[in-house]
Design a protein around this motif. Structure first.
Motif, PDB file in Angstrom:
ATOM      1  N   LEU A 250      48.264 -15.131 -74.988  1.00 10.70           N
ATOM      2  CA  LEU A 250      49.011 -15.641 -73.836  1.00 10.70           C
ATOM      3  C   LEU A 250      48.132 -15.437 -72.610  1.00 10.70           C
ATOM      4  O   LEU A 250      47.760 -14.307 -72.277  1.00 10.70           O
ATOM      5  CB  LEU A 250      50.332 -14.876 -73.697  1.00 10.70           C
ATOM      6  CG  LEU A 250      51.303 -15.395 -72.638  1.00 10.70           C
ATOM      7  CD1 LEU A 250      51.851 -16.767 -73.043  1.00 10.70           C
ATOM      8  CD2 LEU A 250      52.455 -14.415 -72.445  1.00 10.70           C
ATOM      9  N   ALA A 251      47.760 -16.558 -71.954  1.00  9.51           N
ATOM     10  CA  ALA A 251      46.907 -16.461 -70.768  1.00  9.51           C
ATOM     11  C   ALA A 251      47.752 -16.732 -69.527  1.00  9.51           C
ATOM     12  O   ALA A 251      48.562 -17.658 -69.502  1.00  9.51           O
ATOM     13  CB  ALA A 251      45.767 -17.465 -70.873  1.00  9.51           C
ATOM     14  N   LEU A 252      47.581 -15.878 -68.487  1.00  8.06           N
ATOM     15  CA  LEU A 252      48.375 -16.020 -67.274  1.00  8.06           C
ATOM     16  C   LEU A 252      47.527 -16.625 -66.158  1.00  8.06           C
ATOM     17  O   LEU A 252      46.310 -16.463 -66.113  1.00  8.06           O
ATOM     18  CB  LEU A 252      48.900 -14.659 -66.823  1.00  8.06           C
ATOM     19  CG  LEU A 252      50.188 -14.165 -67.479  1.00  8.06           C
ATOM     20  CD1 LEU A 252      49.918 -13.755 -68.930  1.00  8.06           C
ATOM     21  CD2 LEU A 252      50.783 -13.016 -66.693  1.00  8.06           C
ATOM     22  N   ASP A 253      48.216 -17.293 -65.264  1.00  6.02           N
ATOM     23  CA  ASP A 253      47.565 -17.875 -64.091  1.00  6.02           C
ATOM     24  C   ASP A 253      48.636 -18.042 -63.014  1.00  6.02           C
ATOM     25  O   ASP A 253      49.816 -17.786 -63.261  1.00  6.02           O
ATOM     26  CB  ASP A 253      46.950 -19.247 -64.483  1.00  6.02           C
ATOM     27  CG  ASP A 253      45.811 -19.606 -63.537  1.00  6.02           C
ATOM     28  OD1 ASP A 253      45.590 -18.873 -62.546  1.00  6.02           O
ATOM     29  OD2 ASP A 253      45.154 -20.630 -63.805  1.00  6.02           O
ATOM     30  N   ARG A 254      48.190 -18.435 -61.804  1.00 12.44           N
ATOM     31  CA  ARG A 254      49.163 -18.736 -60.742  1.00 12.44           C
ATOM     32  C   ARG A 254      49.065 -20.205 -60.403  1.00 12.44           C
ATOM     33  O   ARG A 254      47.970 -20.772 -60.323  1.00 12.44           O
ATOM     34  CB  ARG A 254      48.840 -17.920 -59.474  1.00 12.44           C
ATOM     35  CG  ARG A 254      49.062 -16.422 -59.610  1.00 12.44           C
ATOM     36  CD  ARG A 254      50.487 -16.044 -59.257  1.00 12.44           C
ATOM     37  NE  ARG A 254      50.683 -14.604 -59.496  1.00 12.44           N
ATOM     38  CZ  ARG A 254      51.880 -14.034 -59.526  1.00 12.44           C
ATOM     39  NH1 ARG A 254      52.967 -14.744 -59.346  1.00 12.44           N
ATOM     40  NH2 ARG A 254      51.993 -12.752 -59.748  1.00 12.44           N
ATOM     41  N   THR A 255      50.217 -20.856 -60.199  1.00 19.53           N
ATOM     42  CA  THR A 255      50.178 -22.257 -59.733  1.00 19.53           C
ATOM     43  C   THR A 255      49.957 -22.257 -58.226  1.00 19.53           C
ATOM     44  O   THR A 255      49.993 -21.201 -57.576  1.00 19.53           O
ATOM     45  CB  THR A 255      51.499 -22.976 -60.036  1.00 19.53           C
ATOM     46  OG1 THR A 255      52.544 -22.309 -59.333  1.00 19.53           O
ATOM     47  CG2 THR A 255      51.796 -22.974 -61.518  1.00 19.53           C
ATOM     48  N   SER A 256      49.744 -23.442 -57.675  1.00 18.13           N
ATOM     49  CA  SER A 256      49.514 -23.540 -56.222  1.00 18.13           C
ATOM     50  C   SER A 256      50.737 -23.048 -55.452  1.00 18.13           C
ATOM     51  O   SER A 256      50.641 -22.505 -54.371  1.00 18.13           O
ATOM     52  CB  SER A 256      49.188 -24.987 -55.833  1.00 18.13           C
ATOM     53  OG  SER A 256      50.155 -25.847 -56.418  1.00 18.13           O
ATOM     54  N   SER A 257      51.955 -23.182 -56.059  1.00 17.72           N
ATOM     55  CA  SER A 257      53.158 -22.695 -55.382  1.00 17.72           C
ATOM     56  C   SER A 257      53.333 -21.187 -55.515  1.00 17.72           C
ATOM     57  O   SER A 257      54.277 -20.630 -54.976  1.00 17.72           O
ATOM     58  CB  SER A 257      54.391 -23.408 -55.947  1.00 17.72           C
ATOM     59  OG  SER A 257      54.486 -23.148 -57.328  1.00 17.72           O
ATOM     60  N   GLY A 258      52.452 -20.534 -56.265  1.00 17.51           N
ATOM     61  CA  GLY A 258      52.507 -19.079 -56.392  1.00 17.51           C
ATOM     62  C   GLY A 258      53.256 -18.589 -57.603  1.00 17.51           C
ATOM     63  O   GLY A 258      53.276 -17.391 -57.892  1.00 17.51           O
ATOM     64  N   ASP A 259      53.886 -19.516 -58.381  1.00 20.53           N
ATOM     65  CA  ASP A 259      54.584 -19.083 -59.608  1.00 20.53           C
ATOM     66  C   ASP A 259      53.576 -18.714 -60.694  1.00 20.53           C
ATOM     67  O   ASP A 259      52.446 -19.192 -60.690  1.00 20.53           O
ATOM     68  CB  ASP A 259      55.458 -20.236 -60.142  1.00 20.53           C
ATOM     69  CG  ASP A 259      56.859 -20.168 -59.556  1.00 20.53           C
ATOM     70  OD1 ASP A 259      57.222 -19.101 -59.036  1.00 20.53           O
ATOM     71  OD2 ASP A 259      57.572 -21.183 -59.647  1.00 20.53           O
ATOM     72  N   LEU A 260      54.048 -17.856 -61.616  1.00 18.99           N
ATOM     73  CA  LEU A 260      53.216 -17.536 -62.770  1.00 18.99           C
ATOM     74  C   LEU A 260      53.189 -18.748 -63.700  1.00 18.99           C
ATOM     75  O   LEU A 260      54.204 -19.421 -63.890  1.00 18.99           O
ATOM     76  CB  LEU A 260      53.782 -16.339 -63.531  1.00 18.99           C
ATOM     77  CG  LEU A 260      53.473 -14.947 -62.972  1.00 18.99           C
ATOM     78  CD1 LEU A 260      54.192 -13.902 -63.799  1.00 18.99           C
ATOM     79  CD2 LEU A 260      51.977 -14.677 -62.952  1.00 18.99           C
ATOM     80  N   ALA A 261      51.985 -19.027 -64.261  1.00 16.93           N
ATOM     81  CA  ALA A 261      51.868 -20.103 -65.247  1.00 16.93           C
ATOM     82  C   ALA A 261      51.327 -19.505 -66.536  1.00 16.93           C
ATOM     83  O   ALA A 261      50.512 -18.581 -66.509  1.00 16.93           O
ATOM     84  CB  ALA A 261      50.952 -21.203 -64.721  1.00 16.93           C
ATOM     85  N   PHE A 262      51.819 -19.961 -67.664  1.00 20.84           N
ATOM     86  CA  PHE A 262      51.414 -19.378 -68.960  1.00 20.84           C
ATOM     87  C   PHE A 262      50.829 -20.450 -69.870  1.00 20.84           C
ATOM     88  O   PHE A 262      51.309 -21.590 -69.898  1.00 20.84           O
ATOM     89  CB  PHE A 262      52.623 -18.747 -69.665  1.00 20.84           C
ATOM     90  CG  PHE A 262      53.322 -17.681 -68.855  1.00 20.84           C
ATOM     91  CD1 PHE A 262      52.938 -16.349 -68.993  1.00 20.84           C
ATOM     92  CD2 PHE A 262      54.339 -18.008 -67.962  1.00 20.84           C
ATOM     93  CE1 PHE A 262      53.587 -15.375 -68.262  1.00 20.84           C
ATOM     94  CE2 PHE A 262      54.978 -17.039 -67.244  1.00 20.84           C
ATOM     95  CZ  PHE A 262      54.610 -15.700 -67.376  1.00 20.84           C
ATOM     96  N   VAL A 263      49.777 -20.091 -70.597  1.00 23.03           N
ATOM     97  CA  VAL A 263      49.256 -20.954 -71.669  1.00 23.03           C
ATOM     98  C   VAL A 263      49.249 -20.123 -72.935  1.00 23.03           C
ATOM     99  O   VAL A 263      48.744 -18.999 -72.954  1.00 23.03           O
ATOM    100  CB  VAL A 263      47.837 -21.452 -71.344  1.00 23.03           C
ATOM    101  CG1 VAL A 263      47.314 -22.308 -72.490  1.00 23.03           C
ATOM    102  CG2 VAL A 263      47.814 -22.229 -70.031  1.00 23.03           C
TER     103      VAL A 263
END
Lengths: 336, 453
Positions: free
Chosen positions: B130-143
């Protein structure tokens, strides 16, 4: 005190296997049951044993219908021998005896006794399938008589036995008879009938052709047989001129003649002397059962062992599967 | 006792004895018995066995690559807690236990290198990354990197868990304290009840209990089906063997078709029953002692080890009765049918219609056990009283608590009443069949045989 069959009739679909068979077997006698393959012998035996039920007619033992007679009255050696192939011989015999209420220990003792008499003691622990045909047949016979039945019914008991075993079987017959056992067996070996039986029934195509004590059967045949031997030439051309006499069997040792019942056989001797023959042998005899059989049925009883003559026998004898559930009755008549 | 009756009983006993002793000595019998003991014991101890194999495992590994996303909580820890909670990734234990001996289903570890972690998935040492990132709106994004598809259970469970993590992250950024978050995420009270107020109450309430009874009903149906076919064929082959070896005629001169038939069925049936008892004893012991066995294996008190609902002794008893009666019915008819053929090779062909009827009952029973056919549909209820089907279907209904003891009693009585009729038909077939060689058994000959011609 007898086994009495009265008007037994049995049909299998379009085939009439038995067509009014009646005869009588006295208690304690040895009875021969003669007929070609498919004549109806097996069906008759199966009806006596209540394996099959007749369409009409009755079978009684001492006045009681055979269906009501206790099963242990009968011992049966079917034509198609059957043993449990993978069961040991002794166990097999004990099982059959147990169906007739013989306790296991008693049955085992009797079985060992018989196995010894038939000289197959060594096989008591063998599986039936390991035995030769002849030995299987002996085991089968023991299975039929172990419970000491009053009547033993045997379908072709001598078939497949070598001469040694044939004489063993004859001894067993003799012993059972001395104990008062009634023996009924079918055969097409006429010399066995002559040797062993007091009475016979000859059946053909489901009908009784002839039956009764052997002496009566022979007398009723209306035939006398004369054996004649002379010194020198055996051609005997003068025989052709004799009224009511025909040559049955020419030969260098002796000739066998049929003499019509209306003539005295001694006329042959008179004629021979009148023709200057030097007679070395003159014998008046009853006809053999085989001759009577041929006279009445039209072919020898063991005809099935020979190739059929096409003109006389096309499609007649040698029906395959004659054991087929009693249905192997020849559908076509046989000219004769 | 009248002489006739005594004679009948004696012959039935003699035939039964031979059948029993002879078959009991065969290697086939010994091997199948050993095999069935093993299966029975495995079935009885299945909850313990499943737990045992589960015990050593530390769960499937999931690696988490946080990267630069800087989440507001320890993601591996939270994810692990969410995935192994009973409500989401239901553990192998039933009921309450998030505590105690339950082993985790998932093991979540942190990782720095996405490429290495993905390689682990490809190699099979992890099930997903599970890889985490932040979207431009600041929410957490998961792949999620996985070999499984979108509807695989692990994918669904992880998706559910990460939305909780994302919400938690949002709440933290909005300034909600962690303590309050705990109450927000507390599970709601939820209960499943029967719609029908008169419905029997012993229907399994939880998923685990339902799966337990379903598995037991299913397994018992298979066993019953196999036993009836197996032992029924023993009888059929025994008849064909006697006919084939022509021993039939000798036996028939001494015993009536009825005696032979009854003796065979009792002999083989008795042997089957002996086998059943041999199989049953270890199985019952296994059920009674499974708590103790579990406590020895896993430690702790016997009662403390939670085990799912399994086979009950009542079910085993009904199984025994249904087995005996079902076997008697089918084997009698198998014997009658087998008497019509001349060779053992033809036995399967002639008994095929009967086997088909048996398969029909078995299929409806398994379908209703698995819920493909509703257990209280008229089809199932009616069939559960018809003698040919009742052994299978009554067992299925009973397994799901959809049959009363009265239902079972009626079905048993109907079966018992029907067996003499089957015996009569079979004896009729037998009488004319056993001397029939080389003929094709057509419907016409069957009819004639039944009329006794």
């Amino acid at each position: 005190m007898a086994l009495v069959l009265d008007g037994l009739t049995k049909r299998f679909g379009p085939i009439t296997a038995l067509d009014g068979i009646s005869f009588r077997v006295e208690r304690g006698s040895v009875f021969g049951f003669l007929g070609a393959n498919g004549a109806g012998k097996t069906t008759t035996m199966r009806i006596i044993l209540d394996i099959l039920r007749p369409d009409s007619g009755t079978a009684t033992w001492d006045g009681t219908p055979t269906t009501d007679v206790p099963r242990r009255t009968w011992g049966y050696l079917p034509e198609e021998r059957g043993l449990y192939p993978r069961l040991e011989v002794l166990e097999q015999l004990v099982f059959f005896a147990s169906l007739y209420a013989i306790p296991r220990r008693e049955a085992a003792a009797r079985a060992r006794d018989w196995l010894a008499r038939f000289r197959i003691s060594d096989y008591e622990k063998r599986r039936a399938e390991e035995l030769s045909k002849g030995n299987q047949q002996k085991v089968q016979l023991i299975a039929a008589i172990l419970h000491q039945p009053e009547v033993v019914i045997m379908d072709e008991p001598f078939v497949g036995l070598d001469p040694v075993n044939v004489s063993l079987l004859k001894e067993a017959f003799e012993e059972m008879r001395s104990r008062g056992t009634t023996l009924v067996f079918s055969t097409h070996q006429m010399e066995m009938v002559e040797e062993l039986c007091e009475a016979v029934a000859i059946i053909d195509h489901g009908r009784l052709v002839l039956g009764g004590p052997i002496r009566d059967v022979k007398r009723s045949s209306g035939r006398q047989v004369v054996r004649l031997a002379v010194e020198g030439d055996m051609a005997l051309p003068w025989l052709a001129d004799l009224d009511g006499v025909s040559v049955r069997r020419p030969g260098q040792d002796f000739v066998e003649l049929d003499v019509d019942a209306r003539h005295d056989p001694r006329e042959v001797l008179t004629a021979a002397i009148a023709h200057g023959e030097r007679v070395t042998q003159f014998l008046i005899a009853d006809p053999s059962i085989e001759q009577i059989f041929i006279d009445r049925v039209g072919r020898p009883p063991s005809d099935d062992h020979h190739l059929a003559t096409v003109a006389a026998d096309a499609g007649g004898t040698g029906a395959p599967g004659s054991a087929g559930g009693g249905t192997g009755v020849e559908p076509t008549g046989n000219p004769g | 006792m009248s002489p006739t009756l005594r004679n009948t009983l004696r012959n039935v006993a003699a035939v039964a004895r031979r059948e029993f002793v002879f078959r009991g000595r065969t290697r086939t019998f010994r091997i199948t018995t050993a095999l069935l003991v093993f299966v029975g014991l495995a079935l009885a101890l299945s909850p313990v066995i499943i737990r045992f194999f589960d015990r050593g495992s530390t769960g499937d590994r999931i690696e988490v690559v946080v990267g630069t996303s800087a989440p507001s909580m320890n993601v591996p820890l939270t994810l692990g807690a969410l995935l192994n909670a009973p409500a989401l990734g239901s553990g192998s234990s039933g009921g309450s236990g998030s505590s105690g001996g339950t082993s985790p289903d998932y093991r979540v570890e942190s990782s720095d290198d996405l490429a290495t972690a993905r390689k682990h998935v490809v190699e099979g040492s992890s099930i997903a990354v599970l890889a985490l990132d932040r979207t431009s709106s600041g929410d957490l994004a998961f792949v999620l990197y996985s070999k499984d598809g979108p509807i695989a259970r692990s994918s669904l469970v992880i998706q559910q868990a990460v939305s909780a993590i994302a919400i938690q992250d949002r709440l933290t950024r909005l300034g909600v304290p962690l303590v309050d978050q705990a109450t927000i995420f507390a599970p709601a009270s939820f209960e499943l009840r029967q719609a029908d107020p008169n419905a029997s109450s012993d229907r399994p309430a939880t998923t685990e209990a339902f799966v337990g009874t379903f598995a037991v009903g299913f397994a018992l149906s298979i066993l019953l089906f196999m036993a009836i076919i197996l032992y029924g064929q023993w009888v059929a082959f025994s008849v064909a063997e006697e006919k084939n070896s022509r021993v039939m005629e000798v036996v028939l001169a001494a015993a009536t078709p009825f005696q032979l038939l009854a003796g065979k069925v009792i002999g083989v049936g008795g042997l089957a029953l002996v086998q059943y008892v041999i199989v049953l004893i270890p199985a019952v012991l296994g059920i009674l002692l499974q708590g103790q066995i579990a406590s020895i294996l896993f430690g702790g008190g016997a009662a403390a080890v939670g085990l799912p609902g399994g086979i009950s002794i009542g079910m085993l008893a009904v199984f025994g009765v249904m087995f005996v009666l079902g076997f008697a019915l089918y084997s009698v008819l198998y014997a009658g049918a087998a008497s019509l053929v001349s060779r053992q090779e033809d036995v399967n062909q002639i008994v095929a219609p009967l086997t088909l009827i048996s398969v029909g009952g078995y299929l409806v029973a398994t379908y209703s056990s698995t819920g493909l056919i509703p257990i209280d549909s008229p089809l199932v209820v009616i069939m559960s009283f018809i003698p040919f089907f009742s052994p299978y279907l009554m067992l299925a209904r009973l397994g799901q608590g959809a049959a009363t003891p009265l239902d079972v009693g009626i079905a048993v009585l109907l079966l018992i009443a029907f067996i003499p009729i089957a015996l009569w038909v079979a004896a009729r077939l037998y009488r004319s069949g056993v001397l029939m060689y080389g003929q094709r058994p057509t419907p016409r000959t069957l009819f004639r045989a039944l009329r006794g011609q």
